[in-house]
Design a protein around this motif. Structure first.
Motif, PDB file in Angstrom:
ATOM      1  N   MET A 135       1.273  -1.212   0.389  1.00 23.25           N
ATOM      2  CA  MET A 135       0.282   0.066  -0.668  1.00 23.25           C
ATOM      3  C   MET A 135       0.889   1.399   0.161  1.00 23.25           C
ATOM      4  N   PRO A 136       1.027   2.566  -1.297  1.00 25.32           N
ATOM      5  CA  PRO A 136       1.273   3.116  -0.702  1.00 25.32           C
ATOM      6  C   PRO A 136       1.722   4.075   0.554  1.00 25.32           C
ATOM      7  N   GLY A 137       2.429   4.682   0.774  1.00 28.61           N
ATOM      8  CA  GLY A 137       2.590   5.445   2.390  1.00 28.61           C
ATOM      9  C   GLY A 137       1.584   6.541   2.152  1.00 28.61           C
ATOM     10  N   GLY A 138       1.363   6.912   1.183  1.00 26.07           N
ATOM     11  CA  GLY A 138      -0.006   7.757   1.489  1.00 26.07           C
ATOM     12  C   GLY A 138      -0.995   7.851   1.276  1.00 26.07           C
ATOM     13  N   THR A 139      -1.419   6.903   1.202  1.00 26.97           N
ATOM     14  CA  THR A 139      -2.654   6.290   1.495  1.00 26.97           C
ATOM     15  C   THR A 139      -2.955   6.116   2.331  1.00 26.97           C
ATOM     16  N   LEU A 140      -1.477   4.927   3.335  1.00 26.92           N
ATOM     17  CA  LEU A 140      -1.964   4.222   4.385  1.00 26.92           C
ATOM     18  C   LEU A 140      -2.393   5.224   5.461  1.00 26.92           C
ATOM     19  N   ALA A 141      -0.825   6.599   4.781  1.00 23.59           N
ATOM     20  CA  ALA A 141      -0.584   7.758   5.975  1.00 23.59           C
ATOM     21  C   ALA A 141      -2.357   8.445   6.157  1.00 23.59           C
ATOM     22  N   ARG A 142      -3.233   8.741   4.986  1.00 24.71           N
ATOM     23  CA  ARG A 142      -4.361   9.237   4.738  1.00 24.71           C
ATOM     24  C   ARG A 142      -5.491   8.227   5.713  1.00 24.71           C
ATOM     25  N   ARG A 143      -5.753   7.246   5.511  1.00 20.78           N
ATOM     26  CA  ARG A 143      -6.218   5.974   6.419  1.00 20.78           C
ATOM     27  C   ARG A 143      -6.200   6.693   7.452  1.00 20.78           C
ATOM     28  N   ARG A 144      -5.168   5.678   8.222  1.00 18.29           N
ATOM     29  CA  ARG A 144      -4.185   6.533   9.928  1.00 18.29           C
ATOM     30  C   ARG A 144      -5.169   7.884  10.033  1.00 18.29           C
ATOM     31  N   THR A 145      -4.618   9.307   9.270  1.00 18.43           N
ATOM     32  CA  THR A 145      -5.474  10.554   9.599  1.00 18.43           C
ATOM     33  C   THR A 145      -6.905  10.071  10.128  1.00 18.43           C
ATOM     34  N   LEU A 146      -7.964   9.844   9.291  1.00 21.38           N
ATOM     35  CA  LEU A 146      -9.157   9.508   8.959  1.00 21.38           C
ATOM     36  C   LEU A 146     -10.055   8.379   9.928  1.00 21.38           C
ATOM     37  N   LEU A 147      -8.438   7.590  10.572  1.00 22.41           N
ATOM     38  CA  LEU A 147      -9.466   6.692  11.394  1.00 22.41           C
ATOM     39  C   LEU A 147      -9.360   7.385  12.533  1.00 22.41           C
ATOM     40  N   GLY A 148      -8.019   8.264  12.955  1.00 22.56           N
ATOM     41  CA  GLY A 148      -7.677   9.331  14.072  1.00 22.56           C
ATOM     42  C   GLY A 148      -8.613  10.222  14.909  1.00 22.56           C
ATOM     43  N   THR A 149      -9.152  10.754  13.007  1.00 25.34           N
ATOM     44  CA  THR A 149      -9.633  11.743  12.974  1.00 25.34           C
ATOM     45  C   THR A 149     -11.327  11.429  13.516  1.00 25.34           C
ATOM     46  N   LEU A 150     -11.954  10.628  13.661  1.00 25.35           N
ATOM     47  CA  LEU A 150     -13.425   9.838  14.023  1.00 25.35           C
ATOM     48  C   LEU A 150     -13.374   9.042  15.004  1.00 25.35           C
ATOM     49  N   VAL A 151     -12.068   8.817  15.533  1.00 30.92           N
ATOM     50  CA  VAL A 151     -12.255   8.441  17.192  1.00 30.92           C
ATOM     51  C   VAL A 151     -11.869   9.602  17.709  1.00 30.92           C
ATOM     52  N   LEU A 152     -11.421  10.446  17.287  1.00 33.59           N
ATOM     53  CA  LEU A 152     -10.530  11.401  17.950  1.00 33.59           C
ATOM     54  C   LEU A 152     -12.018  12.681  18.449  1.00 33.59           C
ATOM     55  N   VAL A 153     -13.309  12.356  17.542  1.00 34.92           N
ATOM     56  CA  VAL A 153     -14.808  13.196  17.565  1.00 34.92           C
ATOM     57  C   VAL A 153     -14.881  13.119  19.086  1.00 34.92           C
TER      58      VAL A 153
ATOM     59  N   PRO B  52     -23.583   5.847  24.440  1.00 37.03           N
ATOM     60  CA  PRO B  52     -23.574   7.072  23.572  1.00 37.03           C
ATOM     61  C   PRO B  52     -24.766   6.276  22.199  1.00 37.03           C
ATOM     62  N   SER B  53     -24.971   8.048  21.961  1.00 39.11           N
ATOM     63  CA  SER B  53     -26.430   7.481  20.994  1.00 39.11           C
ATOM     64  C   SER B  53     -25.424   6.261  19.841  1.00 39.11           C
TER      65      SER B  53
ATOM     66  N   GLU C 212     -14.754   7.821  28.822  1.00 38.41           N
ATOM     67  CA  GLU C 212     -15.393   9.609  29.202  1.00 38.41           C
ATOM     68  C   GLU C 212     -15.453   9.813  28.235  1.00 38.41           C
ATOM     69  N   SER C 213     -13.650  10.182  27.968  1.00 39.73           N
ATOM     70  CA  SER C 213     -13.656  11.283  26.829  1.00 39.73           C
ATOM     71  C   SER C 213     -14.776  11.397  25.124  1.00 39.73           C
ATOM     72  N   PHE C 214     -15.423  10.201  25.441  1.00 41.25           N
ATOM     73  CA  PHE C 214     -15.669   9.791  23.977  1.00 41.25           C
ATOM     74  C   PHE C 214     -17.377   9.969  24.149  1.00 41.25           C
ATOM     75  N   THR C 215     -17.839   9.342  25.774  1.00 39.09           N
ATOM     76  CA  THR C 215     -18.924   9.737  26.213  1.00 39.09           C
ATOM     77  C   THR C 215     -19.501  11.359  26.080  1.00 39.09           C
ATOM     78  N   ARG C 216     -18.702  11.742  26.437  1.00 37.46           N
ATOM     79  CA  ARG C 216     -18.790  13.291  26.355  1.00 37.46           C
ATOM     80  C   ARG C 216     -18.765  13.988  25.965  1.00 37.46           C
ATOM     81  N   ALA C 217     -18.093  13.327  24.492  1.00 36.51           N
ATOM     82  CA  ALA C 217     -18.073  14.124  22.824  1.00 36.51           C
ATOM     83  C   ALA C 217     -19.205  14.489  21.972  1.00 36.51           C
ATOM     84  N   LEU C 218     -19.577  12.508  22.282  1.00 37.38           N
ATOM     85  CA  LEU C 218     -20.984  12.217  21.993  1.00 37.38           C
ATOM     86  C   LEU C 218     -22.259  12.437  22.251  1.00 37.38           C
ATOM     87  N   GLN C 219     -22.181  13.728  23.073  1.00 35.60           N
ATOM     88  CA  GLN C 219     -23.282  14.175  24.110  1.00 35.60           C
ATOM     89  C   GLN C 219     -23.242  15.294  23.747  1.00 35.60           C
TER      90      GLN C 219
END
Length: 221
Positions: free
Chosen positions: A1-19, A49-50, A154-161
């Motif tokens: 897998m190209p490095g750029g594609t892998l990095a983008r996937r990690r970034t997206l996953l990290g962002t979604l969980v980070l919410v 959470p919801s 806790e941070s996950f629950t608070r953010a979704l609330q």
């Protein structure tokens, strides 16, 4: 897998969980993580959470004796139940019963098929390398595991609330699992046990069973 594609996937996953996890610092830690983590066999219920409502947690998943059968994902829509089973799978292995590539292939079946959200490497790095696996096989080493507790950080629950709709793009939940891993080998059937904990990214869309999206580089309380 190209490095750029892998990095983008990690970034997206990290962002979604980070919410729901650790704000900007969590995303930075996830995206900028490197490959220096040792590739060994160690990793990684509160109100929901919801999203899909978790059922009451059942008894902790466990593997007694030798996990001779390769792990298969449960057909559940409960992120807590799935995360506990996934943690047991990630912390268990048997060098006497199957090969390292067979275990890796089995764990791939736990992963979400949505390529834009999955971090395969975060799972594969928890499996001993082929060289290490061979050395472990020489002594007949195997590990069993139990998952005693799992919860949404806790941070996950608070953010979704604060923003209940944030989960509805990818339906990825952060779940922290705690348990034990017991390692045994030829001549030492009792082996030794260690506490284990990990925060997993679990995708549970309403219309399909849960799947693993990845393993976070640090444990979220």
């Amino acid at each position: 897998m190209p490095g750029g594609t892998l990095a983008r996937r990690r970034t997206l996953l990290g962002t979604l969980v980070l919410v729901a996890l650790i704000a900007l610092s969590g995303l930075l830690a996830y995206v900028t993580r490197d490959s220096r983590a040792e590739p060994n066999h160690a990793a990684a219920a509160s109100s929901s959470p919801s999203g899909p409502a978790p059922t009451s947690p059942s008894s902790a998943p466990s593997l007694k004796g030798s996990p001779a059968v390769l792990p298969s994902p449960p057909a559940t829509r409960d992120p807590i139940t799935f995360a506990k089973a996934a943690a047991v799978a990630l912390w268990s292995y048997d060098t006497r019963a199957y090969s390292q590539p067979e275990l890796v292939a089995a764990l791939h079946r736990w992963l979400t098929a949505e390529g834009q959200y999955v971090d395969v490497e975060s799972v594969e790095r928890l499996v001993p390398s082929p060289v290490l696996w061979g050395r472990m096989a020489d002594s007949g080493q195997f590990a069993t595991a139990t998952a005693a507790e799992a919860h949404f950080p806790e941070s996950f629950t608070r953010a979704l609330q604060a923003d209940p709709g944030a989960i509805t793009q990818a339906y990825i939940y952060a779940v922290t699992v705690s348990g034990k891993q017991s390692i045994s080998w030829t001549g030492s059937p009792e082996g030794g046990a260690e506490d284990r904990s990990a925060t997993l990214a679990v995708q549970c869309r309403p219309d399909r069973p849960c799947a693993l999206a990845g393993v976070l580089p640090s444990v979220a309380p």
